[in-house]
Every structure is written in C-alpha cells, then in structure tokens.
Design a protein around this motif. Structure first.
Motif, mmCIF file in Angstrom:
data_model
loop_
_atom_site.group_PDB
_atom_site.id
_atom_site.type_symbol
_atom_site.label_atom_id
_atom_site.label_comp_id
_atom_site.label_asym_id
_atom_site.label_seq_id
_atom_site.Cartn_x
_atom_site.Cartn_y
_atom_site.Cartn_z
ATOM 1 N N LEU A 1 0.836 -1.202 0.000
ATOM 2 C CA LEU A 1 0.000 0.000 0.000
ATOM 3 C C LEU A 1 0.869 1.250 0.000
ATOM 4 N N GLY A 2 1.931 1.218 0.785
ATOM 5 C CA GLY A 2 2.846 2.351 0.819
ATOM 6 C C GLY A 2 3.481 2.595 -0.539
ATOM 7 N N HIS A 3 3.887 1.525 -1.214
ATOM 8 C CA HIS A 3 4.508 1.672 -2.531
ATOM 9 C C HIS A 3 3.492 2.171 -3.564
ATOM 10 N N ILE A 4 2.266 1.645 -3.499
ATOM 11 C CA ILE A 4 1.231 2.093 -4.434
ATOM 12 C C ILE A 4 0.981 3.589 -4.274
ATOM 13 N N TYR A 5 0.974 4.037 -3.033
ATOM 14 C CA TYR A 5 0.684 5.446 -2.731
ATOM 15 C C TYR A 5 1.700 6.366 -3.416
ATOM 16 N N PHE A 6 2.967 6.018 -3.338
ATOM 17 C CA PHE A 6 3.989 6.906 -3.881
ATOM 18 C C PHE A 6 4.234 6.697 -5.375
ATOM 19 N N VAL A 7 4.093 5.452 -5.853
ATOM 20 C CA VAL A 7 4.244 5.218 -7.288
ATOM 21 C C VAL A 7 3.161 5.973 -8.058
ATOM 22 N N ALA A 8 1.963 6.044 -7.474
ATOM 23 C CA ALA A 8 0.851 6.749 -8.118
ATOM 24 C C ALA A 8 1.002 8.259 -8.052
ATOM 25 N N GLU A 9 2.003 8.732 -7.300
ATOM 26 C CA GLU A 9 2.260 10.169 -7.164
ATOM 27 C C GLU A 9 1.008 10.921 -6.699
ATOM 28 N N TYR A 10 0.335 10.331 -5.707
ATOM 29 C CA TYR A 10 -0.801 10.956 -5.025
ATOM 30 C C TYR A 10 -2.056 11.079 -5.899
ATOM 31 N N ASP A 11 -2.052 10.486 -7.102
ATOM 32 C CA ASP A 11 -3.218 10.533 -7.984
ATOM 33 C C ASP A 11 -4.170 9.402 -7.592
ATOM 34 N N LEU A 12 -5.368 9.758 -7.106
ATOM 35 C CA LEU A 12 -6.288 8.771 -6.555
ATOM 36 C C LEU A 12 -6.731 7.767 -7.617
ATOM 37 N N GLU A 13 -6.962 8.222 -8.850
ATOM 38 C CA GLU A 13 -7.418 7.313 -9.903
ATOM 39 C C GLU A 13 -6.339 6.296 -10.248
ATOM 40 N N ILE A 14 -5.081 6.742 -10.287
ATOM 41 C CA ILE A 14 -3.988 5.795 -10.544
ATOM 42 C C ILE A 14 -3.873 4.813 -9.382
ATOM 43 N N MET A 15 -4.049 5.318 -8.156
ATOM 44 C CA MET A 15 -4.008 4.441 -6.983
ATOM 45 C C MET A 15 -5.095 3.373 -7.064
ATOM 46 N N LYS A 16 -6.288 3.763 -7.505
ATOM 47 C CA LYS A 16 -7.378 2.800 -7.640
ATOM 48 C C LYS A 16 -7.014 1.713 -8.647
ATOM 49 N N ARG B 1 -17.104 -2.731 -8.444
ATOM 50 C CA ARG B 1 -18.092 -1.648 -8.268
ATOM 51 C C ARG B 1 -17.751 -0.793 -7.057
ATOM 52 N N GLU B 2 -17.283 -1.446 -5.988
ATOM 53 C CA GLU B 2 -16.983 -0.712 -4.754
ATOM 54 C C GLU B 2 -15.835 0.272 -4.927
ATOM 55 N N ILE B 3 -14.839 -0.096 -5.717
ATOM 56 C CA ILE B 3 -13.640 0.736 -5.800
ATOM 57 C C ILE B 3 -13.939 2.107 -6.396
ATOM 58 N N GLU B 4 -15.013 2.205 -7.180
ATOM 59 C CA GLU B 4 -15.367 3.495 -7.758
ATOM 60 C C GLU B 4 -15.778 4.498 -6.693
ATOM 61 N N ASN B 5 -16.214 4.011 -5.529
ATOM 62 C CA ASN B 5 -16.696 4.903 -4.472
ATOM 63 C C ASN B 5 -15.614 5.292 -3.464
ATOM 64 N N LEU B 6 -14.390 4.808 -3.662
ATOM 65 C CA LEU B 6 -13.309 5.127 -2.733
ATOM 66 C C LEU B 6 -12.835 6.556 -2.970
ATOM 67 N N ARG B 7 -12.595 7.266 -1.880
ATOM 68 C CA ARG B 7 -12.290 8.688 -1.990
ATOM 69 C C ARG B 7 -10.968 9.098 -1.356
ATOM 70 N N SER B 8 -10.222 8.153 -0.768
ATOM 71 C CA SER B 8 -8.972 8.521 -0.106
ATOM 72 C C SER B 8 -8.053 7.314 -0.022
ATOM 73 N N VAL B 9 -6.788 7.567 0.327
ATOM 74 C CA VAL B 9 -5.830 6.480 0.504
ATOM 75 C C VAL B 9 -6.263 5.579 1.659
ATOM 76 N N GLU B 10 -6.900 6.162 2.694
ATOM 77 C CA GLU B 10 -7.390 5.341 3.811
ATOM 78 C C GLU B 10 -8.484 4.386 3.339
ATOM 79 N N ASP B 11 -9.395 4.892 2.472
ATOM 80 C CA ASP B 11 -10.456 4.047 1.939
ATOM 81 C C ASP B 11 -9.873 2.880 1.149
#
Length: 397
Positions: free
Chosen positions: A208-223, A256-266
């Motif tokens: 999760l930590g690696h995904i967060y930084f590889v995505a460069e804080y872009d929520l859609e890329i993180m998803k 379907r659920e992942i579309e409703n995620l709004r933050s790195v915590e979610d």
C-alpha cells in the motif's frame, strides 16, 4: 457526555500540545467553537477540504474501526479521531486531534511563504506518537461511552502500521534506483496460500505504501494499482483452495466498490477487507470435527490434481481406511471425495481455458483427465456449458 467530551479535549490538547476538536455527529456540528481564524485549517484554504466534513469523516471511520482512526486530510496533514457511542452503541460524538505533521515541515510542499510559516507552528509527531495519541483518545472515549466503541467489533485494518509503512516507503521512493517491489507481491501470494493473515497483512501494508507513492498521489492511478493488487490476491486465494465462482462474484462487487473510494485510507481499508475475506473463503475446515483429516486430504488433492490419484492413495496419505475417510469427508463437506477431486480439477481447468493458446486436449490432460470426452462431460455437468463454450465466453456466462 458533552461536558466530558469537552473536558477530555481540553486535557488532551494541553498534554499533547495539539488542537483537539469535539463534534456532535448527529447534529453535524462542533460541540464548542470550531477551529479559530488563527488555526492552520482556517488558514490553509484547500478547496477540497471543509473542516467540519473532514472531522466528521474521521469520527465515522473511527466508529467503523473500533474507536480510533488515523488519516490524512486533503492537504496532507495527519489527524487522529476517536468515536463516542451512545447507550445503544450508536455513533453520537467524537474527538479529532490535528493537524499534525508526520515528518519535518520542509518535507511538505507549502503553497506560499505564509503557509510555510504556519507549517512551522504545527506539532511534529513520529508514527509511534501518533498511534499513542489515537490509543489514548480511544481509551478516554470508551470511558465516556461506558461501552465498546461500536457494534462492529475489532478492525482488521491497523491504521498505524500503514502510516508507518507510508513513512518508510517515502524514504525509499525518494532514494536512487527505486523500483516497485514485485517480489513482495510474490511473497504475499505465498502468505495467502499458507492462510497466514498476519503475515499477509504486513506485506499488504508495505505494498500500500509503494502504491501510494508510485501513483504520485493521484487517486485514480491508486485505484487502478489497487485493482491490480486485488487480482493478485484473488488468484492467490483460488490457488489456496477458494471456490472459483465465489471469488469471481466477489471480484465483480469489489470492482463496483472501488469506484466509491475517496482517499488512501479508503483504499487501504478496502484492500485489507478483501484480503481477509478471500483468505476466509479458502478451504477452511477449522470449525468441523475432523478438520485435520479433511483439511489434509483436501490439500493432498489440490497438490496432486494433475496426477492420476486414487481414493486409496488419499486414504493412505491421511492414515485412514478408504471407507472411513469417504464417510467423514461426506459428513463434513457435503460432497464425496471423487466429487471434490473433479471440482478442484474443473476449477483449475476454468483458469486454463482463459488462455486461448492452450488446446482443449492439453487442458484436459493438465487437469488430470486422461480422456477428453470424459473431461467435457464432467465440465458440462459442473459448469453447465461445454469447455469450448466457456472459452468462447471468456468465462462470462
């Protein structure tokens, strides 16, 4: 209860030297004056953040995760929230501590010199100290409520550990020669196969930590990256013995659920819930009388599905007579040994059929069927269509 919440907030603020807010969650308001004009939140001006909504979000998540929740606001500051339940165990109020810096002020990108000056005034906590604050708040609010924080029980998602991994990975990410740890994904698959929840969660926290930084804080890329990791988890769970169709159904709902995620915590909570649910779906006989024997027999079948195995060989492997093993297997699982062997083989065949370059005769052979016509007969009986029809539909029936 209101007086106790305000008193706790005052003492916590004085002790930890951090701003602590009290909220009435039902009325959606601060129990006393909101953060003042001179506070960082009032000065931040982040267009994606409404202070009240950010604090209410923390209270709701704290209730969801058994009384404590550590999260980032849209501006990247750290907050710790704790929920207060009423006499019926429903969320009524909450305390929110923050904003806090987890690292030095210069690590944060300031939008102008004035905001940089404000950052210098914020308290700087280590991950351990943030966790200590959250734990203390949870103990205090449990005392106010006089009961457990929520009716949902303990959480499997350990926020402080994820925060620690985020901090650790950030240092790696900023260093030379960084690359996404694909080997960690392989280790996670091995942990899932062994049904090691604790080990799996630790590795997932790292990823999760690696995904967060590889995505460069872009929520859609993180998803998108999280969805890729979900596929890794689901396939490892199938290899561990989970029912193929059940996992496919779950995958559809998770997409379907992942579309409703709004933050790195979610995203972290979503992946953790998926991980633990999928591990539970694997062939777990921990609650039945003959769990050791049945589990051992099932593991033997899954490891030898491609071979020509007989009921006598399985019985010898678990040191029981064929008739006795057949009886207890049927009693405890609801299906015969031979039916289970075919089920495992057909589940493996479904995966192989998705590879259009693998001939049907080869799929049959690789899944332990010496005769292709018998393979087709068993497949159609269990799946409802022929192997050819299943391949043409790509498994979407």
């Amino acid at each position: 209860m209101v007086k106790q919440c305000i008193s706790c907030a005052d003492h916590l603020a004085g002790l930890a030297q951090v701003q602590v807010s009290c909220l009435d969650v039902l009325q959606r308001k601060f129990l006393r004056e909101p953060p003042g004009e001179r506070s960082f939140c009032a000065y931040c001006g982040n267009q994606d953040c409404v202070v009240l909504n950010t604090c209410l979000y923390g209270c709701h998540e704290a209730y969801r995760w058994n009384g404590k929740y550590i999260y980032y606001c849209p501006a990247g500051m750290v907050f710790a929230a704790s929920s207060v339940s009423d006499e019926r165990g429903r969320l009524a109020a909450g305390l929110v501590a923050g904003p806090i810096l987890m690292g030095e002020a210069e690590d944060y990108v300031a939008q102008g010199a004035m905001l940089a000056d404000r950052l210098e005034l914020l308290p700087v906590f280590s991950t351990g100290r943030v966790n200590d604050l959250a734990e203390t708040m949870a103990l205090l609010t449990a005392g106010i409520s006089g009961r457990a924080h929520s009716v949902m029980g303990s959480a499997v998602y350990e926020q402080e550990k994820v925060l620690g991994e985020l901090y650790s990975v950030r240092q790696q990410f900023e260093g030379p020669g960084y690359s996404y740890p694909i080997e960690t994904e392989k280790k996670l698959q091995a942990m899932i196969y062994r049904r090691d929840k604790k080990g799996s969660q630790e590795l997932l926290n790292q990823l999760l930590g690696h995904i967060y930084f590889v995505a460069e804080y872009d929520l859609e890329i993180m998803k998108a990256r999280a969805l890729e990791l979900a596929v890794v988890i689901s396939r490892a769970t199938i290899e561990a013995g989970a029912d193929l169709n059940e996992i496919f159904v779950c995958n559809e709902s998770f997409i379907r659920e992942i579309e409703n995620l709004r933050s790195v915590e979610d995203i972290g909570a979503w992946l953790s819930a998926l991980l633990h649910r999928f591990i539970d779906y694997s062939f777990d006989f921990s609650q039945i009388k003959h769990s050791d024997v049945v589990f051992k027999a099932a593991e033997y079948i899954k490891s030898r599905f491609a071979d020509k195995i007989t009921l006598d060989e399985i019985a010898e492997h678990v040191s029981l007579s064929r008739s006795y093993l057949s009886r207890i297997f049927k009693e405890e699982t609801g299906e015969s040994l031979s039916a289970y062997v075919n089920k495992v083989r057909i589940d493996k065949a479904k995966l192989m059929l998705l590879d259009k370059d693998c001939a049907l005769v080869d799929v049959a052979s690789l899944c332990g069927f010496e005769d292709q016509s018998y393979f087709t007969k068993v497949f159609k009986k269990l799946v409802g269509v022929s192997p050819k029809r299943y391949r043409e539909s790509r498994g979407n029936l």
